[in-house]
Design an enzyme around this catalytic site. Sequence first.
Site, PDB file in Angstrom:
ATOM      1  N   GLU A 252     -65.169  11.628  -7.544  1.00  0.00           N
ATOM      2  CA  GLU A 252     -65.473  10.617  -8.284  1.00  0.00           C
ATOM      3  C   GLU A 252     -66.294  10.184  -7.049  1.00  0.00           C
ATOM      4  O   GLU A 252     -67.226   8.883  -7.026  1.00  0.00           O
ATOM      5  CB  GLU A 252     -65.009   9.178  -8.725  1.00  0.00           C
TER       6      GLU A 252
ATOM      7  N   CYS B 200     -61.283   8.327 -11.793  1.00  0.00           N
ATOM      8  CA  CYS B 200     -59.148   9.014 -11.576  1.00  0.00           C
ATOM      9  C   CYS B 200     -59.082   9.663 -12.840  1.00  0.00           C
ATOM     10  O   CYS B 200     -58.005  10.533 -12.189  1.00  0.00           O
ATOM     11  CB  CYS B 200     -58.605   8.288 -11.383  1.00  0.00           C
TER      12      CYS B 200
ATOM     13  N   HIS C  70     -50.846   7.581 -12.562  1.00  0.00           N
ATOM     14  CA  HIS C  70     -52.064   7.956 -11.508  1.00  0.00           C
ATOM     15  C   HIS C  70     -51.691   6.885 -10.587  1.00  0.00           C
ATOM     16  O   HIS C  70     -51.060   4.996 -11.620  1.00  0.00           O
ATOM     17  CB  HIS C  70     -53.038   6.834 -12.757  1.00  0.00           C
TER      18      HIS C  70
HETATM   19  P1  HMG Z   1     -54.202  -8.419  -3.159  1.00  0.00           P
HETATM   20  O1  HMG Z   1     -54.994  -9.404  -4.348  1.00  0.00           O
HETATM   21  O2  HMG Z   1     -54.665  -8.384  -2.312  1.00  0.00           O
HETATM   22  O3  HMG Z   1     -52.697  -8.447  -3.410  1.00  0.00           O
HETATM   23  O4  HMG Z   1     -54.695  -7.134  -3.782  1.00  0.00           O
HETATM   24  P2  HMG Z   1     -51.718  -9.433  -4.097  1.00  0.00           P
HETATM   25  O5  HMG Z   1     -51.960 -10.833  -3.166  1.00  0.00           O
HETATM   26  O6  HMG Z   1     -52.344  -9.299  -5.777  1.00  0.00           O
HETATM   27  O7  HMG Z   1     -50.456  -8.915  -3.835  1.00  0.00           O
HETATM   28  C1  HMG Z   1     -50.391  -7.660  -4.278  1.00  0.00           C
HETATM   29  C2  HMG Z   1     -48.780  -7.940  -4.422  1.00  0.00           C
HETATM   30  O8  HMG Z   1     -47.479  -7.973  -2.891  1.00  0.00           O
HETATM   31  C3  HMG Z   1     -48.337  -8.654  -5.146  1.00  0.00           C
HETATM   32  O9  HMG Z   1     -47.093  -8.937  -5.726  1.00  0.00           O
HETATM   33  C4  HMG Z   1     -47.782  -9.763  -4.316  1.00  0.00           C
HETATM   34  O10 HMG Z   1     -46.650 -11.070  -4.873  1.00  0.00           O
HETATM   35  C5  HMG Z   1     -47.087  -9.038  -2.677  1.00  0.00           C
HETATM   36  P3  HMG Z   1     -46.866  -8.930  -7.534  1.00  0.00           P
HETATM   37  O11 HMG Z   1     -48.038 -10.187  -8.050  1.00  0.00           O
HETATM   38  O12 HMG Z   1     -48.752  -8.045  -7.875  1.00  0.00           O
HETATM   39  O13 HMG Z   1     -46.195  -7.763  -7.817  1.00  0.00           O
HETATM   40  N1  HMG Z   1     -46.565  -9.715  -1.502  1.00  0.00           N
HETATM   41  C6  HMG Z   1     -46.044  -9.512  -0.804  1.00  0.00           C
HETATM   42  N2  HMG Z   1     -44.667  -8.451  -0.898  1.00  0.00           N
HETATM   43  C7  HMG Z   1     -43.972  -8.930  -0.226  1.00  0.00           C
HETATM   44  N3  HMG Z   1     -44.392  -9.534   1.148  1.00  0.00           N
HETATM   45  C8  HMG Z   1     -45.248  -9.971   1.624  1.00  0.00           C
HETATM   46  C9  HMG Z   1     -46.304 -10.118   0.585  1.00  0.00           C
HETATM   47  N4  HMG Z   1     -47.966 -11.036   0.371  1.00  0.00           N
HETATM   48  C10 HMG Z   1     -47.694 -10.236  -0.603  1.00  0.00           C
HETATM   49  N5  HMG Z   1     -45.508 -10.701   2.451  1.00  0.00           N
HETATM   50  C11 HMG Z   1     -55.288  -5.897  -5.895  1.00  0.00           C
HETATM   51  C12 HMG Z   1     -54.313  -6.046  -5.104  1.00  0.00           C
HETATM   52  C13 HMG Z   1     -54.287  -4.434  -6.723  1.00  0.00           C
HETATM   53  C14 HMG Z   1     -56.473  -6.305  -6.499  1.00  0.00           C
HETATM   54  C15 HMG Z   1     -56.232  -4.949  -4.501  1.00  0.00           C
HETATM   55  O14 HMG Z   1     -55.274  -4.037  -3.892  1.00  0.00           O
HETATM   56  C16 HMG Z   1     -57.660  -3.630  -4.741  1.00  0.00           C
HETATM   57  O15 HMG Z   1     -58.039  -4.653  -5.514  1.00  0.00           O
HETATM   58  N6  HMG Z   1     -56.896  -2.839  -5.242  1.00  0.00           N
HETATM   59  C17 HMG Z   1     -57.988  -1.530  -5.702  1.00  0.00           C
HETATM   60  C18 HMG Z   1     -58.649  -1.413  -7.639  1.00  0.00           C
HETATM   61  C19 HMG Z   1     -56.737  -0.577  -7.231  1.00  0.00           C
HETATM   62  O16 HMG Z   1     -55.762  -0.196  -7.061  1.00  0.00           O
HETATM   63  N7  HMG Z   1     -56.734  -1.296  -8.873  1.00  0.00           N
HETATM   64  C20 HMG Z   1     -55.220  -1.022  -9.552  1.00  0.00           C
HETATM   65  C21 HMG Z   1     -55.483  -0.207 -10.852  1.00  0.00           C
HETATM   66  S1  HMG Z   1     -57.070   0.916 -11.621  1.00  0.00           S
HETATM   67  C22 HMG Z   1     -56.604   2.016 -10.506  1.00  0.00           C
HETATM   68  O17 HMG Z   1     -55.811   2.701 -10.687  1.00  0.00           O
HETATM   69  C23 HMG Z   1     -58.089   3.167 -11.067  1.00  0.00           C
HETATM   70  C24 HMG Z   1     -58.453   3.031  -9.387  1.00  0.00           C
HETATM   71  O18 HMG Z   1     -57.743   4.643  -8.945  1.00  0.00           O
HETATM   72  C25 HMG Z   1     -59.979   3.938  -9.800  1.00  0.00           C
HETATM   73  C26 HMG Z   1     -60.141   4.984 -10.364  1.00  0.00           C
HETATM   74  O19 HMG Z   1     -59.619   4.866 -11.529  1.00  0.00           O
HETATM   75  O20 HMG Z   1     -61.354   5.838  -9.840  1.00  0.00           O
HETATM   76  C27 HMG Z   1     -58.802   1.961  -8.614  1.00  0.00           C
END
Ligand code: HMG
Length: 389
Positions: free
Chosen positions: A79, A111, A232
């Site tokens: 992609e 992906c 994935h």
């Molecule tokens: P965010 O919103 O900044 O993170 O980013 P958050 O605030 O939700 O924190 C993440 C986790 O860390 C949470 O745990 C927090 O509690 C924890 P959860 O509630 O999820 O269990 N946390 C801590 N833990 C320990 N010590 C600390 C601490 N602080 C917080 N101090 C988000 C998270 C996934 C939204 C971001 O990384 C993102 O936007 N990523 C990109 C999108 C993505 O990867 N999505 C995954 C599904 S889609 C997919 O897989 C397809 C993809 O590969 C693309 C394709 O298909 O081509 C992306």
Amino acid sequence: MKTGIDLISFYSSNYYLDLKTLAAARGADYNKYAIGIGQEKMAIPPPDEDIITMAASAALPILQKIDPKDIELVLFATESGIDQSKAGGLFAHRLLGLPSRCRSVELKEACYSGTAALQMAMAVVQRTGKKALILASDVARYELGSPGEPTQGCGAVAMLVTRDPRILAVDLESGMYTEDVMDFWRPNYRDQALVDGKYSTRVYLNALAETWKQYQELSGRSFADLYRFCYHLPFTRMAEKAHERLAKTSGQEKLSAKALQEQLGDTLHYNRITGNSYAASLYVGLASLLDHATEDLSGKRIGLFSYGSGCAAEFFSGVIQDGYRPHLFAENQRKLLEGRTELTYQQYEDIYNLPFPTDGGKHTFAQYRTGPFRLAGVSEHKRLYEKIL
Ligand code: HMG
């Protein structure tokens, strides 16, 4: 007749940014990255590395073990395509010295395309008895300072698909799911992805439930029939959440930390230190499992969940073949990952911000550490690749 993955090889950049460095630059708690999303390092491609050089570098060890003349199909799954018309596989086809009697196209669905390539390749291989080469290669790139930034990464997986495969015979049954959603996308005019991060994780989990339900109905297999699970991997914590959800949906008792580690842990090592490699990512997990499992996995059935935003998903399985171990490229992969160069934050940002020349002039790129292939420059809008070993 058995069909599936005969050989599998993984390549990633020789450079990485430690997420401790990123956490310091962003004023974030490192544990949010290391524990919250389960990532420690992200692989960063230098300016003379791209999806083509990574894919060709992943494929070369495979081609050194077979007669390239047997390959009649090259499917390039990505992609982060470098051209709107020409398929990435054509550049790799020349670099790898593949025969001109060959079909080659590029496949895209975020992906998921690596899995689409695998299923399509198996259909052709079953019919013809010839071999197919899958090149899944991507660079994951989000905006600086965005929540997606610590999940960036890059990498390529090359897979040889044959009858009577030496690594993984893929089962016939698949659960499939498609839905038009905007969880993650990249319009043609942007070079960073846009993402509705939290929503994307919910869509991922929903697609897992839908594909699993179908897979179970079609195959008659249950959770306990699968010995290990590859997901994935946008980041490793996503796979842990997915696996916990799958266990619950399947009526299992809450998984202990030990069970989670046993069923999933070995699939996560490479991703944790290279980051998301989109189309390659599921298969990076498979390579990680094969390379790290201390026990012999021969005869064991593995579940695989492929997810591509947008979205398309598939749950399928395969059986690891007797005597697979001598056919792995674990040593290449270990050397590459252990020998990488760490970037400073400033070097990371400089590489991130380096514009790709678009003026049609002749540009020569500085030589960084790459695999056997590099992007030497660009001239008249044509990318110039070279083999350096
Ligand atoms: P965010 O919103 O900044 O993170 O980013 P958050 O605030 O939700 O924190 C993440 C986790 O860390 C949470 O745990 C927090 O509690 C924890 P959860 O509630 O999820 O269990 N946390 C801590 N833990 C320990 N010590 C600390 C601490 N602080 C917080 N101090 C988000 C998270 C996934 C939204 C971001 O990384 C993102 O936007 N990523 C990109 C999108 C993505 O990867 N999505 C995954 C599904 S889609 C997919 O897989 C397809 C993809 O590969 C693309 C394709 O298909 O081509 C992306």
